[in-house]
Design a protein around this motif. Structure first.
Motif, short mmCIF file in Angstrom:
data_model
loop_
_atom_site.label_atom_id
_atom_site.label_comp_id
_atom_site.label_asym_id
_atom_site.label_seq_id
_atom_site.Cartn_x
_atom_site.Cartn_y
_atom_site.Cartn_z
N ALA A 120 0.55 -1.66 0.07
CA ALA A 120 -0.13 0.04 -0.16
C ALA A 120 0.73 1.36 0.11
CB ALA A 120 -0.96 0.13 1.53
N ARG A 121 1.40 1.55 0.81
CA ARG A 121 3.33 2.83 1.04
C ARG A 121 3.35 2.68 -0.31
NH1 ARG A 121 5.00 1.28 6.77
NH2 ARG A 121 3.08 2.34 7.79
N THR A 122 4.63 1.35 -0.73
CA THR A 122 5.05 1.93 -2.38
C THR A 122 4.00 1.94 -3.72
OG1 THR A 122 6.25 -0.26 -1.22
CG2 THR A 122 6.94 0.42 -3.63
N LEU A 123 2.68 1.68 -3.38
CA LEU A 123 1.87 2.11 -4.11
C LEU A 123 1.72 3.94 -4.49
CD1 LEU A 123 -0.79 -0.50 -4.48
CD2 LEU A 123 0.71 -0.33 -6.04
N THR A 124 1.54 4.00 -3.62
CA THR A 124 1.02 5.49 -3.12
C THR A 124 2.77 6.11 -3.89
OG1 THR A 124 -0.53 4.90 -1.50
CG2 THR A 124 0.75 7.64 -1.88
N ALA A 125 3.59 5.80 -3.34
CA ALA A 125 5.24 6.44 -3.13
C ALA A 125 5.02 6.39 -4.61
CB ALA A 125 5.73 5.69 -2.28
N TYR A 126 4.92 5.49 -5.24
CA TYR A 126 4.99 4.90 -6.74
C TYR A 126 4.41 5.74 -7.73
CZ TYR A 126 5.55 2.16 -11.20
OH TYR A 126 6.59 1.82 -11.84
N GLY A 127 3.14 6.29 -7.83
CA GLY A 127 2.20 6.52 -8.01
C GLY A 127 2.26 8.36 -7.64
N GLN A 137 -0.24 9.26 -16.69
CA GLN A 137 -1.81 7.74 -16.70
C GLN A 137 -0.92 7.16 -15.51
OE1 GLN A 137 -1.07 9.62 -20.78
NE2 GLN A 137 -3.09 9.26 -21.29
N ASP A 138 0.12 6.72 -16.00
CA ASP A 138 0.82 5.71 -15.20
C ASP A 138 0.21 6.00 -13.77
OD1 ASP A 138 1.56 4.08 -17.51
OD2 ASP A 138 3.74 6.28 -17.29
N ALA A 139 0.62 6.86 -13.97
CA ALA A 139 -0.08 7.57 -11.77
C ALA A 139 -1.18 6.65 -11.02
CB ALA A 139 0.72 8.83 -11.32
#
Length: 198
Positions: A120-127, A137-139
């Motif tokens: 969950a934390r990684t997805l948010t940081a990645y986005g 768009q990738d975000a």
């Protein structure tokens, strides 16, 4: 002073009565908790192979597409997580997990839930990093997967909502708010407030 004495005695009696009532209520709750915990510890191990494990769709993410150190680090984390079992067990107590799946499964379930927290934390940081670099768009793709996983990271929702609005997808912003309304999130009211003020 003699006139006040009866009132002071009455007040002290009322306070003592309230304290006793509160103590009895706390004791009942404590006894119920320990009884439930005892039942949970005696629950037999259940089959957990068919649970709703999260699969990370790395093929839909822009892995390796952009030269950026921060993105590369986050992508490595996601690749590492993709080989692990991941479960969103947010809001379920250890006692309830033991009651439902057996005490012997608790260490594994805790590990799967810890992987979810990391995801969950990684997805948010990645986005967030993709958005900062202009790859909105990738975000969106990454953050929408976070919503699908029912992430409890509020920034995932607020960032996605702001990207929707910034790029004219008002219907998607409204749908996101509606999705959040139907979820059991700790910071739901705060997220909705931020989504409505964007």
């Amino acid at each position: 002073m003699p006139l006040l004495l009866p009132y002071i005695i009455i007040l002290l009696c009322v306070l003592a009565l309230m304290r006793n009532r509160s103590s009895r209520s706390a004791k009942k709750k404590q006894d119920a908790f320990w009884e439930k915990e005892q039942r949970a510890n005696q629950t037999r191990k259940q089959d957990i192979s068919g649970l709703d494990y999260i699969q990370i769709p790395l093929d839909t993410f822009p892995v390796g597409r952009y030269e950026d150190e921060a993105l590369s680090s986050l992508e490595q984390t996601l690749q590492g997580l993709s080989s692990k079992k991941i479960l969103n067990l947010s809001g379920i107590s250890n006692t309830d997990l033991k009651l439902q799946y057996g005490a012997a499964n608790l260490p594994e379930l805790s590990e799967y839930d810890a992987s979810f927290t990391k995801l969950a934390r990684t997805l948010t940081a990645y986005g967030e990093r993709l958005s900062e670099l202009g790859h909105w768009q990738d975000a969106v793709c990454v953050l929408e997967f976070g919503v699908l996983c029912k992430t409890d990271v509020s920034r995932n929702y607020t960032l996605l909502g702001s990207i929707y609005r910034e790029h004219g997808f008002l219907d998607k912003a409204e749908a996101l708010a509606e999705t959040v309304r139907g979820m059991d999130l700790l910071l739901k009211d705060s997220i909705l407030k931020q989504l409505s003020s964007q």
